[in-house]
Enzyme design. Structure first.
Site, PDB file in Angstrom:
ATOM      1  N   ASN A  11       0.818  -1.211   0.000  1.00 26.31           N
ATOM      2  CA  ASN A  11       0.000   0.000   0.000  1.00 26.31           C
ATOM      3  C   ASN A  11       0.853   1.263   0.000  1.00 26.31           C
ATOM      4  O   ASN A  11       1.981   1.247   0.496  1.00 26.31           O
ATOM      5  CB  ASN A  11      -0.896   0.005   1.255  1.00 26.31           C
ATOM      6  N   TYR A  14     -13.593   1.555   2.858  1.00 27.92           N
ATOM      7  CA  TYR A  14     -12.749   2.746   2.893  1.00 27.92           C
ATOM      8  C   TYR A  14     -13.535   4.019   2.572  1.00 27.92           C
ATOM      9  O   TYR A  14     -13.083   5.118   2.891  1.00 27.92           O
ATOM     10  CB  TYR A  14     -11.574   2.597   1.911  1.00 27.92           C
TER      11      TYR A  14
END
Length: 421
Positions: free
Chosen positions: A144, A244
């Site tokens: 990420n 998210y």
């Protein structure tokens, strides 16, 4: 077939090993190299990996090394699962943005930018070394922020595909709710990494019947509870947003919550200590149940499926990946990296066609994609002003004073990882 895992000392690794062992008919791995500079983590994880293979009668050889160049030499694919700065850096990413009233999170907002700045230069150095040692190797990025890291890799000319477990997690969850096999569920999954929506849930493949309205009608409460969003949000949108999206749709509530409880980084750090103690037990020969709480559910299945499509010669597969837009979303540049269903084979990933998006979704995608472009520029070239502009462009910041304060904090907390700071 030789695979290498950079970041092999991650506590995620036994999940990946378990997938390689169980799915060896899909991906016949003859040699697996775990690469990590942290010997105190790598050695017990490598030993557990060998025991998992032995328990499941997998004939593949597992080796460990701290030598990146030797480890990736001759590899057919290299998987990246890095965390530059470890959980200590993650803890900071989740903490200092709260001082400015902004969400503290490792991939979204100011914390996500900090992670990108630390990570992109390291990943690009690794990729160049992979290219020298194994020029035909595929790079599968699970590091990420996946969208920004994959964009960096592709722009530098690497054979790379980004991977996230959000889509496969939804697929498995929806399959269970609908009482069908996961392979029967095809998602109309659209957006950017960690900014996606399920616009349709089809039974039987891309052209199958869309059962999303039935899913929401019959199981909307369960889906909403998992996302920690009100059921009314799903009903009004008519889609299922990634969890998210809660950082955008309920930002202020999330900030209040984060200020009232221990950080996720602190929870994970404690969990990792417990996992490493379990891994050191010579009697353990399977992934422990605790690993399911660490995150990354179904990561191994997604990784195996992607590597098999790229390498195993079994014909094309359809899978959600991160790759170049190439006109798929006409409101984005061709070299933006999007997360959609794609046809994957030995030549790479080609996105499937996507129906015209509602401006409600297209607008936010455009906004965050522009931020990602500025974030990548800051990661590649450094400089306080580039960091400031990226933060100012982010929809969770967007104010001059906020961007100034966040820039100061980001640089102060990341000096050891940013030579130019």
């Amino acid at each position: 077939m030789k695979l290498a895992v950079v970041g092999g000392g991650s506590t995620y690794t036994p999940e990946l090993i378990d997938g390689f062992a169980r799915l060896r008919d899909t991906l016949p791995v003859s040699e697996l190299v775990l690469i990590d500079p942290a010997a105190e983590r790598l050695e017990p994880i490598g030993a557990l990996a060998r025991r998992i293979f032995a328990r499941q009668d997998h004939p593949g050889l597992i080796t460990t090394t701290s030598d990146l160049d030797a480890g990736v030499a001759g590899a057919d694919a290299v998987l990246l699962q890095l965390r530059i700065g470890g959980q200590a850096a993650r803890l900071q990413d989740e903490t200092w943005p709260l001082e400015c009233g902004c969400v503290g999170q490792e991939t979204t907002g100011a914390g996500g930018l900090a992670k990108a700045l630390r990570t992109v230069p390291v990943v690009l150095d690794i990729a160049e070394r992979v290219r020298r040692a194994s020029p035909d190797a595929w790079i599968i990025d699970f590091t990420n922020p996946v969208g920004i890291v994959t964009r960096a890799l592709l722009r530098a000319g690497h054979k790379a595909v980004g991977l996230c477990n959000v889509a496969i997690g939804f697929q498995r969850k929806f399959a269970a709710l609908l009482d069908v096999a996961p392979a029967e569920v095809h998602l109309d999954h659209v957006g950017l990494n960690h900014l996606t929506w399920e616009l349709g849930v089809r039974i039987g493949g891309p052209g199958g019947r869309d059962v999303l309205p039935e899913l929401l009608a019959g199981h909307g409460d369960a889906v909403a509870a998992d996302l920690r969003l009100p059921r009314a949000v799903l009903d009004r949108l008519g889609v299922v947003p990634s969890y998210y999206l809660r950082y955008f749709y309920a930002h202020d509530a999330v900030v209040r919550e984060l200020g009232e409880k221990p950080s996720r980084a602190a929870e994970v750090a404690a969990m990792e200590r417990e996992l490493l103690a379990l891994y050191a037990d010579p009697a353990l020969d399977e992934k422990p149940a605790l690993l399911a709480k660490r995150g990354g559910a179904f990561y191994s299945e997604a990784a195996v499926d992607l590597a098999a499509a790229l390498l195993a010669g079994g014909g094309p597969a359809v899978q959600v990946v991160n790759t170049y837009n190439g006109g798929t979303l006409p409101f984005l540049p061709d070299d933006a990296v999007i997360e959609v269903q794609a046809r994957v084979d030995g030549s790479g990933a080609a996105p499937l066609a996507v129906a015209a998006l509602d401006p409600l979704f297209a607008g936010l995608i455009s906004h965050v994609s522009a931020y990602e472009d500025l974030a990548l520029d800051a990661a590649l070239r450094g400089g306080r002003e580039r960091v400031f502009k990226a933060l100012l462009a982010h929809p969770l910041v967007g104010q001059f004073d906020l961007a100034e304060g966040l820039t100061d904090r980001l640089l102060a907390h990341n000096k050891e990882h940013l030579p130019w700071a």
